[in-house]
Design an enzyme around this catalytic site. Structure first.
Site, mmCIF file in Angstrom:
data_model
loop_
_atom_site.group_PDB
_atom_site.id
_atom_site.type_symbol
_atom_site.label_atom_id
_atom_site.label_comp_id
_atom_site.label_asym_id
_atom_site.label_seq_id
_atom_site.Cartn_x
_atom_site.Cartn_y
_atom_site.Cartn_z
ATOM 1 N N LYS A 79 0.824 -1.211 0.000
ATOM 2 C CA LYS A 79 0.000 0.000 0.000
ATOM 3 C C LYS A 79 0.860 1.263 0.000
ATOM 4 O O LYS A 79 0.572 2.218 -0.692
ATOM 5 C CB LYS A 79 -0.869 -0.044 1.253
ATOM 6 C CG LYS A 79 -2.136 0.775 1.190
ATOM 7 C CD LYS A 79 -3.070 0.317 2.310
ATOM 8 C CE LYS A 79 -4.003 1.403 2.766
ATOM 9 N NZ LYS A 79 -4.624 1.044 4.058
ATOM 10 N N ASP A 113 -1.547 -10.706 14.348
ATOM 11 C CA ASP A 113 -1.892 -10.790 12.932
ATOM 12 C C ASP A 113 -1.093 -11.879 12.234
ATOM 13 O O ASP A 113 -0.484 -11.646 11.200
ATOM 14 C CB ASP A 113 -1.654 -9.433 12.267
ATOM 15 C CG ASP A 113 -2.496 -9.279 10.996
ATOM 16 O OD1 ASP A 113 -3.535 -9.952 10.894
ATOM 17 O OD2 ASP A 113 -2.098 -8.505 10.121
ATOM 18 N N TYR A 121 16.483 -10.786 4.092
ATOM 19 C CA TYR A 121 15.966 -11.439 2.887
ATOM 20 C C TYR A 121 15.667 -12.896 3.207
ATOM 21 O O TYR A 121 16.509 -13.608 3.762
ATOM 22 C CB TYR A 121 16.983 -11.341 1.747
ATOM 23 C CG TYR A 121 16.609 -12.144 0.531
ATOM 24 C CD1 TYR A 121 15.430 -11.882 -0.167
ATOM 25 C CD2 TYR A 121 17.441 -13.171 0.066
ATOM 26 C CE1 TYR A 121 15.079 -12.633 -1.281
ATOM 27 C CE2 TYR A 121 17.092 -13.912 -1.052
ATOM 28 C CZ TYR A 121 15.917 -13.640 -1.723
ATOM 29 O OH TYR A 121 15.567 -14.379 -2.823
ATOM 30 N N LYS A 169 12.743 -2.229 1.898
ATOM 31 C CA LYS A 169 11.348 -1.810 1.766
ATOM 32 C C LYS A 169 11.302 -0.297 1.658
ATOM 33 O O LYS A 169 11.887 0.405 2.477
ATOM 34 C CB LYS A 169 10.567 -2.289 2.982
ATOM 35 C CG LYS A 169 9.093 -2.007 2.919
ATOM 36 C CD LYS A 169 8.408 -2.806 4.010
ATOM 37 C CE LYS A 169 6.981 -2.412 4.207
ATOM 38 N NZ LYS A 169 6.356 -3.267 5.233
ATOM 39 N N ASP A 172 6.128 -9.450 10.028
ATOM 40 C CA ASP A 172 4.845 -8.790 10.256
ATOM 41 C C ASP A 172 4.592 -7.707 9.223
ATOM 42 O O ASP A 172 5.055 -6.595 9.366
ATOM 43 C CB ASP A 172 4.798 -8.196 11.651
ATOM 44 C CG ASP A 172 3.379 -7.995 12.117
ATOM 45 O OD1 ASP A 172 3.178 -7.494 13.203
ATOM 46 O OD2 ASP A 172 2.455 -8.342 11.355
HETATM 47 C C1 N15 Z 1 6.562 -1.423 10.418
HETATM 48 C C2 N15 Z 1 7.863 -2.121 10.188
HETATM 49 C C3 N15 Z 1 8.835 -1.980 11.279
HETATM 50 C C4 N15 Z 1 7.597 -3.529 9.993
HETATM 51 C C5 N15 Z 1 8.822 -4.127 9.467
HETATM 52 N N1 N15 Z 1 8.465 -5.273 8.812
HETATM 53 C C6 N15 Z 1 8.002 -5.198 7.611
HETATM 54 O O1 N15 Z 1 7.967 -4.227 6.917
HETATM 55 C C7 N15 Z 1 7.509 -6.424 7.154
HETATM 56 N N2 N15 Z 1 7.834 -6.655 5.771
HETATM 57 C C8 N15 Z 1 8.622 -7.586 5.383
HETATM 58 N N3 N15 Z 1 7.282 -6.008 4.781
HETATM 59 C C9 N15 Z 1 7.759 -6.558 3.690
HETATM 60 C C10 N15 Z 1 8.612 -7.560 4.034
HETATM 61 C C11 N15 Z 1 9.269 -8.465 3.193
HETATM 62 C C12 N15 Z 1 10.520 -8.909 3.560
HETATM 63 C C13 N15 Z 1 8.647 -8.964 2.054
HETATM 64 C C14 N15 Z 1 9.242 -9.918 1.260
HETATM 65 C C15 N15 Z 1 10.496 -10.379 1.656
HETATM 66 C C16 N15 Z 1 11.117 -9.868 2.763
HETATM 67 N N4 N15 Z 1 12.302 -10.527 2.900
HETATM 68 N N5 N15 Z 1 12.432 -11.427 1.927
HETATM 69 C C17 N15 Z 1 11.345 -11.352 1.153
HETATM 70 C C18 N15 Z 1 11.142 -12.196 0.072
HETATM 71 N N6 N15 Z 1 11.956 -13.169 -0.277
HETATM 72 C C19 N15 Z 1 11.428 -13.762 -1.359
HETATM 73 C C20 N15 Z 1 11.890 -14.842 -2.116
HETATM 74 C C21 N15 Z 1 11.101 -15.266 -3.206
HETATM 75 C C22 N15 Z 1 9.924 -14.597 -3.520
HETATM 76 C C23 N15 Z 1 9.498 -13.518 -2.763
HETATM 77 C C24 N15 Z 1 10.265 -13.100 -1.669
HETATM 78 N N7 N15 Z 1 10.113 -12.137 -0.771
#
Ligand code: N15
Length: 300
Positions: free
Chosen positions: A37, A150, A106, A56, A168
């Site tokens: 979003k 969640d 990652y 991110k 999360d």
């Molecule tokens: C408010 C803040 C402190 C929260 C912090 N946490 C986040 O933002 C949670 N977040 C994690 N939002 C996105 C992600 C995220 C981390 C999304 C995807 C991945 C990630 N780490 N690794 C991936 C990931 N690895 C992949 C391998 C193959 C296909 C898709 C993949 N996504």
């Protein structure tokens, strides 16, 4: 040893002992990993160390419009202090004029819900392994007074060895190919006390573990219904049934977690000691966490 202070999240101690603040220039950006979003997540590599991570990118304008900056700050504060093998690390953050960047771990094996879609359902060993990892991570969170609230397959990623990682995505990000696209999100993982707007505590997470255990073994969550209202009604009445193919032990664990009264739910320590977990999760670890049948490809 006595002058070690926790550093602010945006600052890392380098090998030379100096403090460093990150900037976008420090990273090479790769393919997008997910859309959200408020911005996207990209595969990235830190130029000096060649360390692979997930970056991110959140747009300040969108955060301001939605009025969630305070919430982001709080979540960053919480997340950056959590250190557990089954919780996705937040290494740090930085920002520029228009964007906030979160430096995240990652997860090489990607999203768990995609794996569940691919397999339709998981066997007892694999399900028990994930429930063990989840319970272990939540035991750690609860010891720090952090409630997750969640936990659903969309919020779970898989590490290099197939281990579960709670990531999360919380309030801000939803995977692009979200399975349930109801208007205000799914109720499926929420306990009676939350959908009814009552007081809730860390025992909400015990309910979620029950829901997830069911979903891993059956392929869909226990209170799934066509309408929001029907799901609501089914959760409030704890109206679910385990199919015949669910083993007795698993059905027993699920029934001890899906209790209307939060105080009657099996505590996390007891989840880890449950016979079905003990029987199945250990078999998994002997196989060094490789969650596949048949041949095992040699590693490294
Ligand atoms: C408010 C803040 C402190 C929260 C912090 N946490 C986040 O933002 C949670 N977040 C994690 N939002 C996105 C992600 C995220 C981390 C999304 C995807 C991945 C990630 N780490 N690794 C991936 C990931 N690895 C992949 C391998 C193959 C296909 C898709 C993949 N996504």
């Amino acid at each position: 040893m006595d002058n070690i202070q926790p550093y602010p999240d945006s600052i890392f101690k380098t090998i030379s002992g100096t403090l460093k603040e990150w900037a976008l220039d420090d990273f090479e950006i790769g393919r997008p990993l997910g859309k959200g979003k408020f911005g996207n997540v990209y595969l990235a590599r830190e130029r000096q160390s060649k360390f692979i991570l997930a970056l991110k990118v959140l747009f300040k304008s969108q955060l301001e419009t939605a009025g969630v900056e305070h919430q982001l700050r709080r979540e960053v504060e919480i997340q950056s202090h959590l250190r557990h093998p089954n919780i996705l690390r937040l290494y740090g953050y930085f920002h520029d004029h228009s964007r906030v960047y979160l430096i995240l771990e990652y997860a090489p094996r990607g999203e768990l819900y995609k794996e569940l879609q691919k397999c339709t359902k998981f066997d007892d060993r694999r399900s028990a392994k994930y429930i063990t990892e989840l319970s272990d991570a939540l035991l750690y969170c609860h010891s720090k007074n952090v409630i997750h609230r969640d936990i659903k397959p969309e919020n779970l990623l898989l590490g290099a060895n197939g281990e579960l990682k709670i990531a999360d995505f919380g309030w801000s990000v939803h995977a692009p190919s979200s399975r349930r696209t109801t208007l205000c999100g799914t109720l499926d993982y929420l306990p009676p006390e939350m959908i009814e707007g009552r007081m809730h505590d860390e025992k909400v997470d015990l309910w979620s573990i029950g829901v997830l255990c069911y979903e891993f073994l059956v392929g869909k969550p226990p209170f799934e219904a066509v309408t929001h209202d029907e799901t609501y009604r089914r959760i409030a009445k704890v109206d679910y049934k385990c199919p015949q193919f669910v083993s007795e032990g698993a059905a027993d664990l699920i029934s001890r977690l899906l209790k209307h009264n939060p105080n009657h739910r099996l505590p996390l320590k007891k989840v880890l000691e449950h016979p079905w977990i003990a029987e199945n999760a250990s078999k998994m670890s002997e196989r060094r966490g490789v969650p596949s049948e048949g041949t095992t490809v040699s590693s490294q």
